[in-house]
Design a protein around this motif. Structure first.
Motif, short mmCIF file in Angstrom:
data_model
loop_
_atom_site.label_atom_id
_atom_site.label_comp_id
_atom_site.label_asym_id
_atom_site.label_seq_id
_atom_site.Cartn_x
_atom_site.Cartn_y
_atom_site.Cartn_z
N ARG A 1 0.86 -1.16 0.00
CA ARG A 1 0.00 0.00 0.00
C ARG A 1 0.91 1.22 0.00
N ILE A 2 0.68 2.12 -0.92
CA ILE A 2 1.49 3.34 -1.01
C ILE A 2 0.99 4.32 0.05
N ASP A 3 1.93 4.93 0.76
CA ASP A 3 1.59 5.89 1.80
C ASP A 3 0.87 7.09 1.18
N SER A 4 -0.22 7.51 1.78
CA SER A 4 -1.01 8.61 1.22
C SER A 4 -0.30 9.95 1.35
N ARG A 5 0.59 10.09 2.34
CA ARG A 5 1.31 11.36 2.53
C ARG A 5 2.63 11.40 1.77
N ASP A 6 3.24 10.24 1.57
CA ASP A 6 4.53 10.19 0.89
C ASP A 6 4.51 9.01 -0.07
N ARG A 7 4.30 9.27 -1.32
CA ARG A 7 4.12 8.22 -2.32
C ARG A 7 5.39 7.39 -2.53
N ARG A 8 6.52 7.83 -1.99
CA ARG A 8 7.76 7.06 -2.11
C ARG A 8 7.79 5.91 -1.11
N VAL A 9 6.91 5.94 -0.12
CA VAL A 9 6.92 4.95 0.96
C VAL A 9 5.84 3.90 0.71
N ALA A 10 6.24 2.64 0.79
CA ALA A 10 5.30 1.53 0.66
C ALA A 10 5.13 0.86 2.01
N HIS A 11 3.91 0.46 2.29
CA HIS A 11 3.61 -0.32 3.50
C HIS A 11 3.21 -1.71 3.03
N LEU A 12 3.81 -2.71 3.64
CA LEU A 12 3.61 -4.09 3.21
C LEU A 12 2.84 -4.88 4.26
N ARG A 13 2.01 -5.78 3.76
CA ARG A 13 1.28 -6.67 4.67
C ARG A 13 1.05 -7.99 3.96
N LEU A 14 0.78 -9.01 4.77
CA LEU A 14 0.47 -10.32 4.22
C LEU A 14 -0.94 -10.30 3.63
N THR A 15 -1.12 -11.02 2.56
CA THR A 15 -2.46 -11.29 2.07
C THR A 15 -3.03 -12.44 2.89
N ASP A 16 -4.28 -12.76 2.70
CA ASP A 16 -4.86 -13.92 3.38
C ASP A 16 -4.08 -15.18 3.00
N ALA A 17 -3.72 -15.29 1.71
CA ALA A 17 -2.96 -16.46 1.26
C ALA A 17 -1.59 -16.51 1.93
N GLY A 18 -0.94 -15.36 2.10
CA GLY A 18 0.35 -15.31 2.77
C GLY A 18 0.24 -15.72 4.23
N ARG A 19 -0.79 -15.24 4.90
CA ARG A 19 -1.00 -15.59 6.31
C ARG A 19 -1.27 -17.09 6.44
N GLU A 20 -2.10 -17.63 5.55
CA GLU A 20 -2.40 -19.07 5.59
C GLU A 20 -1.15 -19.90 5.33
N LEU A 21 -0.31 -19.46 4.40
CA LEU A 21 0.91 -20.19 4.09
C LEU A 21 1.85 -20.21 5.30
N VAL A 22 2.06 -19.05 5.92
CA VAL A 22 2.94 -18.98 7.09
C VAL A 22 2.39 -19.85 8.22
N ASP A 23 1.11 -19.68 8.51
CA ASP A 23 0.50 -20.45 9.60
C ASP A 23 0.49 -21.94 9.31
N GLY A 24 0.39 -22.30 8.03
CA GLY A 24 0.39 -23.71 7.66
C GLY A 24 1.75 -24.36 7.74
N VAL A 25 2.80 -23.63 7.34
CA VAL A 25 4.14 -24.22 7.30
C VAL A 25 4.87 -24.11 8.64
#
Length: 159
Positions: free
Chosen positions: A92-116
């Protein structure tokens, strides 16, 4: 070490014994390639990124992920691109500073981590099975102490 002592009998090779064994353990662990992670289609560095996002429970910037995983910015960028393409991480691009990205897991990413994670922990338990619980605790404490000292020294050198 015997060979070094034969060549240089007056030198204390104790530090080399510790560092050499740490490096040898790291090399052997890397060669084993974390079987559960490999079966899930992940490398250890990719899992470390996903795990950092999962355990912190909030969005992180690429720089924060680099610090959290002791990786270079370039390595994090490359891994994030691959994980994003697989639908495991979203930015997600920061609304105040477009040079900054915020990263998060998708549902698939969370399921993969929790599964493995349970399989990875079982694998790591098997790797350490030659040491009993008190020995593992002692080793973890000693390595934690060494790591803290090294991080402090390297941080002071960088600052």
């Amino acid at each position: 070490m015997r060979q070094w002592r034969a060549v240089h009998p007056g030198l204390d090779t104790g530090p080399m014994e510790v560092i050499g064994r740490i490096n040898r353990c790291a090399a052997l662990l890397q060669q084993a390639e974390d079987a559960p992670l490999r079966r899930a289609g992940l490398s250890r560095p990719e899992f470390d990124l996903l795990g950092a996002l999962r355990r912190t429970g909030h969005e992180l910037t690429p720089g924060e992920l680099a610090r959290e995983t002791f990786s270079s910015g370039a390595a994090v960028t490359k891994r994030l691109k691959q994980l994003s393409e697989r639908g495991l991480v979203e930015r997600r691009i920061d609304s105040r500073d477009r040079r900054v990205a915020h990263l998060r897991l998708t549902d698939a990413g969370r399921e993969l981590v929790d599964g493995v994670l349970p399989a990875q922990l079982a694998y790591e338990t098997a790797v350490l099975s030659g040491l009993d619980a008190p020995e593992q605790g002692e080793l973890a404490a000693l390595l934690g102490e060494l790591l803290g000292q090294l991080e402090g020294r390297l941080g002071a050198l960088r600052g």
